[in-house]
Design a protein around this motif. Structure first.
Motif, mmCIF file in Angstrom:
data_model
loop_
_atom_site.group_PDB
_atom_site.id
_atom_site.type_symbol
_atom_site.label_atom_id
_atom_site.label_comp_id
_atom_site.label_asym_id
_atom_site.label_seq_id
_atom_site.Cartn_x
_atom_site.Cartn_y
_atom_site.Cartn_z
ATOM 1 N N ARG A 86 13.575 5.061 35.081
ATOM 2 C CA ARG A 86 14.081 6.422 36.017
ATOM 3 C C ARG A 86 14.465 6.209 37.348
ATOM 4 N NH1 ARG A 86 11.408 11.858 34.258
ATOM 5 N NH2 ARG A 86 11.054 11.409 31.946
ATOM 6 N N ALA A 87 15.307 4.728 37.249
ATOM 7 C CA ALA A 87 15.704 4.138 38.673
ATOM 8 C C ALA A 87 16.860 4.954 38.970
ATOM 9 C CB ALA A 87 16.222 2.895 38.500
ATOM 10 N N SER A 88 17.353 5.045 40.349
ATOM 11 C CA SER A 88 18.433 5.638 40.896
ATOM 12 C C SER A 88 19.540 4.590 41.196
ATOM 13 C CB SER A 88 18.009 6.510 42.119
ATOM 14 O OG SER A 88 17.466 7.587 41.678
ATOM 15 N N SER A 89 19.179 3.255 41.441
ATOM 16 C CA SER A 89 19.897 2.388 41.584
ATOM 17 C C SER A 89 19.251 1.010 41.350
ATOM 18 C CB SER A 89 20.443 2.173 42.907
ATOM 19 O OG SER A 89 19.491 2.177 43.999
ATOM 20 N N LEU A 90 19.914 -0.117 41.382
ATOM 21 C CA LEU A 90 19.091 -1.339 41.022
ATOM 22 C C LEU A 90 19.466 -2.709 41.900
ATOM 23 C CD1 LEU A 90 20.868 -2.962 38.924
ATOM 24 C CD2 LEU A 90 20.192 -1.442 37.601
ATOM 25 N N VAL A 91 18.633 -3.608 42.051
ATOM 26 C CA VAL A 91 19.314 -4.810 42.799
ATOM 27 C C VAL A 91 18.910 -6.178 41.830
ATOM 28 C CG1 VAL A 91 18.637 -6.487 44.570
ATOM 29 C CG2 VAL A 91 18.527 -3.891 44.932
ATOM 30 N N VAL A 92 19.854 -6.888 41.745
ATOM 31 C CA VAL A 92 19.686 -8.093 40.741
ATOM 32 C C VAL A 92 19.419 -9.086 41.565
ATOM 33 C CG1 VAL A 92 20.764 -9.676 39.121
ATOM 34 C CG2 VAL A 92 21.210 -7.331 38.837
ATOM 35 N N VAL A 93 18.193 -9.922 41.299
ATOM 36 C CA VAL A 93 17.871 -11.131 42.069
ATOM 37 C C VAL A 93 17.745 -12.155 40.878
ATOM 38 C CG1 VAL A 93 15.950 -12.222 43.524
ATOM 39 C CG2 VAL A 93 16.394 -9.636 43.296
ATOM 40 N N HIS A 94 18.479 -13.428 41.297
ATOM 41 C CA HIS A 94 18.678 -14.525 40.499
ATOM 42 C C HIS A 94 18.333 -15.749 41.035
ATOM 43 C CE1 HIS A 94 20.836 -17.234 37.776
ATOM 44 N NE2 HIS A 94 21.903 -17.257 38.389
ATOM 45 N N ASN A 95 18.021 -16.735 40.545
ATOM 46 C CA ASN A 95 17.754 -18.108 41.303
ATOM 47 C C ASN A 95 18.502 -19.245 40.845
ATOM 48 O OD1 ASN A 95 16.173 -17.882 38.774
ATOM 49 N ND2 ASN A 95 15.221 -19.843 39.696
ATOM 50 N N HIS A 96 18.668 -20.140 41.630
ATOM 51 C CA HIS A 96 19.493 -21.331 41.225
ATOM 52 C C HIS A 96 18.403 -22.633 41.535
ATOM 53 C CE1 HIS A 96 23.692 -20.054 41.724
ATOM 54 N NE2 HIS A 96 23.166 -19.417 40.582
ATOM 55 N N PRO A 97 17.689 -23.057 40.471
ATOM 56 C CA PRO A 97 16.876 -24.235 40.451
ATOM 57 C C PRO A 97 17.333 -25.492 41.268
ATOM 58 C CG PRO A 97 16.597 -23.342 38.526
ATOM 59 C CD PRO A 97 18.029 -22.610 38.841
ATOM 60 N N SER A 98 18.404 -25.604 41.170
ATOM 61 C CA SER A 98 19.335 -26.616 41.936
ATOM 62 C C SER A 98 18.904 -26.557 43.592
ATOM 63 C CB SER A 98 20.952 -26.482 41.580
ATOM 64 O OG SER A 98 21.464 -25.535 42.428
ATOM 65 N N GLY A 99 18.775 -25.591 43.978
ATOM 66 C CA GLY A 99 18.557 -25.196 45.434
ATOM 67 C C GLY A 99 19.754 -24.365 46.135
ATOM 68 N N SER A 100 20.839 -24.521 45.568
ATOM 69 C CA SER A 100 22.148 -24.017 46.064
ATOM 70 C C SER A 100 22.064 -22.665 46.018
ATOM 71 C CB SER A 100 23.505 -24.456 45.423
ATOM 72 O OG SER A 100 24.353 -23.760 45.723
ATOM 73 N N CYS A 101 22.366 -21.760 46.669
ATOM 74 C CA CYS A 101 22.427 -20.157 46.568
ATOM 75 C C CYS A 101 23.980 -19.969 46.557
ATOM 76 C CB CYS A 101 21.682 -19.555 47.865
ATOM 77 S SG CYS A 101 22.499 -19.850 49.642
ATOM 78 N N GLU A 102 24.965 -20.694 46.550
ATOM 79 C CA GLU A 102 26.218 -20.219 46.350
ATOM 80 C C GLU A 102 26.583 -19.752 44.954
ATOM 81 O OE1 GLU A 102 28.708 -20.101 48.415
ATOM 82 O OE2 GLU A 102 27.255 -20.618 49.982
#
Length: 145
Positions: A86-102
């Motif tokens: 019953r969410a009204s909106s969402l946020v996606v969180v994703h990781n990069h094991p390489s350490g880069s956040c690009e």
């Protein structure tokens, strides 16, 4: 004889500092503080935060776990559980094991598709955050949102 499937939803808890919850998600830095431990993962992971109308976290789920270099992001899987929560909106969180956040080209394409679907269905994507080593990238702050 026929079988009827029963859907069971279970919850577990994640310990976080008191000052990180029970208030609206106002910045990507706040989300990063909640999930910065993802920087130590050896596989790519996608976590979805389900938000109420006041942008407070209702729940979160690990939507997908991939390999060291990629992870599948199926929009139907992401939105199905957000609707059930019953969410009204969402946020996606994703990781990069390489350490880069690009963000990769796949991240950019997935974020665009999720944003488009959220706008169509009235369940907006507030942000898509990529976590690297001790830093993060927010599509809301830097990208095409």
């Amino acid at each position: 004889m026929a079988y009827l499937k029963e859907l069971k939803v279970t919850y577990t808890r994640k310990r976080v500092d008191d000052d990180l919850l029970n208030k609206p998600i106002e910045s990507p830095a706040q989300v990063y503080e909640l999930f910065k431990d993802m920087q130590d993962e050896t596989k790519e992971k996608v976590v979805i935060l389900h938000l109420n109308p006041q942008l407070e976290v209702l729940s979160y789920e690990v939507a997908s776990i991939g390999t060291a270099t990629r992870v599948p992001m199926e929009p139907i899987e992401i939105y199905r559980n957000a609707i059930l929560a019953r969410a009204s909106s969402l946020v996606v969180v994703h990781n990069h094991p390489s350490g880069s956040c690009e963000p990769s080209n796949a991240d950019i394409a997935a974020a665009a598709k999720l944003k488009e679907l959220g706008d169509i269905h009235g369940l907006p994507l507030q942000d898509f955050i990529v976590i690297g080593f001790e830093r993060f990238y927010s599509f809301r702050e830097n990208g095409p949102f």
